[in-house]
Enzyme design. Sequence first.
Site, PDB file in Angstrom:
ATOM      1  N   ALA A  65     -28.619  54.438  34.158  1.00  8.55           N
ATOM      2  CA  ALA A  65     -30.055  54.286  34.349  1.00  8.55           C
ATOM      3  C   ALA A  65     -30.787  55.299  33.481  1.00  8.55           C
ATOM      4  O   ALA A  65     -30.214  56.308  33.051  1.00  8.55           O
ATOM      5  CB  ALA A  65     -30.401  54.491  35.817  1.00  8.55           C
ATOM      6  N   GLY A 109     -25.549  53.317  36.391  1.00  5.98           N
ATOM      7  CA  GLY A 109     -26.147  52.001  36.542  1.00  5.98           C
ATOM      8  C   GLY A 109     -25.521  50.964  35.638  1.00  5.98           C
ATOM      9  O   GLY A 109     -25.504  49.771  35.960  1.00  5.98           O
ATOM     10  N   GLU A 112     -22.505  49.794  37.459  1.00  4.56           N
ATOM     11  CA  GLU A 112     -22.973  48.983  38.584  1.00  4.56           C
ATOM     12  C   GLU A 112     -23.443  47.613  38.124  1.00  4.56           C
ATOM     13  O   GLU A 112     -23.161  46.597  38.779  1.00  4.56           O
ATOM     14  CB  GLU A 112     -24.098  49.726  39.318  1.00  4.56           C
ATOM     15  CG  GLU A 112     -23.592  50.954  40.065  1.00  4.56           C
ATOM     16  CD  GLU A 112     -24.717  51.845  40.566  1.00  4.56           C
ATOM     17  OE1 GLU A 112     -24.710  52.186  41.755  1.00  4.56           O
ATOM     18  OE2 GLU A 112     -25.596  52.207  39.750  1.00  4.56           O
ATOM     19  N   GLU A 132     -23.059  59.973  38.912  1.00  9.30           N
ATOM     20  CA  GLU A 132     -24.328  60.407  39.509  1.00  9.30           C
ATOM     21  C   GLU A 132     -24.218  61.746  40.230  1.00  9.30           C
ATOM     22  O   GLU A 132     -25.173  62.525  40.288  1.00  9.30           O
ATOM     23  CB  GLU A 132     -24.840  59.340  40.482  1.00  9.30           C
ATOM     24  CG  GLU A 132     -25.346  58.062  39.818  1.00  9.30           C
ATOM     25  CD  GLU A 132     -24.262  57.036  39.576  1.00  9.30           C
ATOM     26  OE1 GLU A 132     -24.603  55.874  39.248  1.00  9.30           O
ATOM     27  OE2 GLU A 132     -23.055  57.372  39.709  1.00  9.30           O
TER      28      GLU A 132
END
Length: 258
Positions: A65, A109, A112, A132
Amino acid sequence: MAYEHIIAEKRGRVGLITLNRPKAMNALCSQLIDELGNALDTFEADTEVGAIVLTGSEKAFAAGADIKEMESKDFNEVYATDFITGTWEKAANCRKPVIAAVAGYALGGGCELAMMCDFIIAGENAKFGQPEITIGTIPGAGGTQRLTRAVGKAKAMEMCLTGRIMCAEEAERSGLVTRIVPVDELVENAIETADKIAKLSMPVVMMAKESVNKAFETTLKEGVMFERRVFHSTFALEDRKEGMAAFAEKRSPNFQNK
């Protein structure tokens, strides 16, 4: 819709979406996620598209992200807007099959997003991870849940607690990816796989996808009963009749998606 951070195109009956934010290693900013959602919706609605391939560059599928975009957010903002929930789950919610073709980094992300797809084909240089924890947070787009279901508790726990990155070979051994191919053949391999799916009966493909996904969300007894009823329902389809007739007559079936 004009896209700035993705490229969307059709290759026959396959929808190809390429994440295209090279200067940021395809970091998933809000605009990119919005564009991805729009492209997925467009291919979902297109009756000429039977399957979708999602890929990035040879260097990075998506490095995570966009931290610069998230850094200034506070609890009130992310909770009030239900950050991630409304926009990130498009790939997971597609009824048509979505294949992730992953080369390079698929971290945070990015990992994911790849796991939201129905399966992952990896380039030899692919690297997966949920780092993370190293920046003071945890996965928020399904990393602790989908990774655990894919590779098991012990390996997922280690990766989420340490941020360790998994190479393509380990990812294949662990069940995260379906197979590994040379990087320069990755996208074409994924398109060929998607094209094979797209040539089948679309109602039956969606039924099969729904049935496999059901295995993660119910007991074995309930899942088998769900499968049985869906199997029964295929007998209402013209494509089922055509497929079995073609088999008996030793010819290729001509599916009409009916």
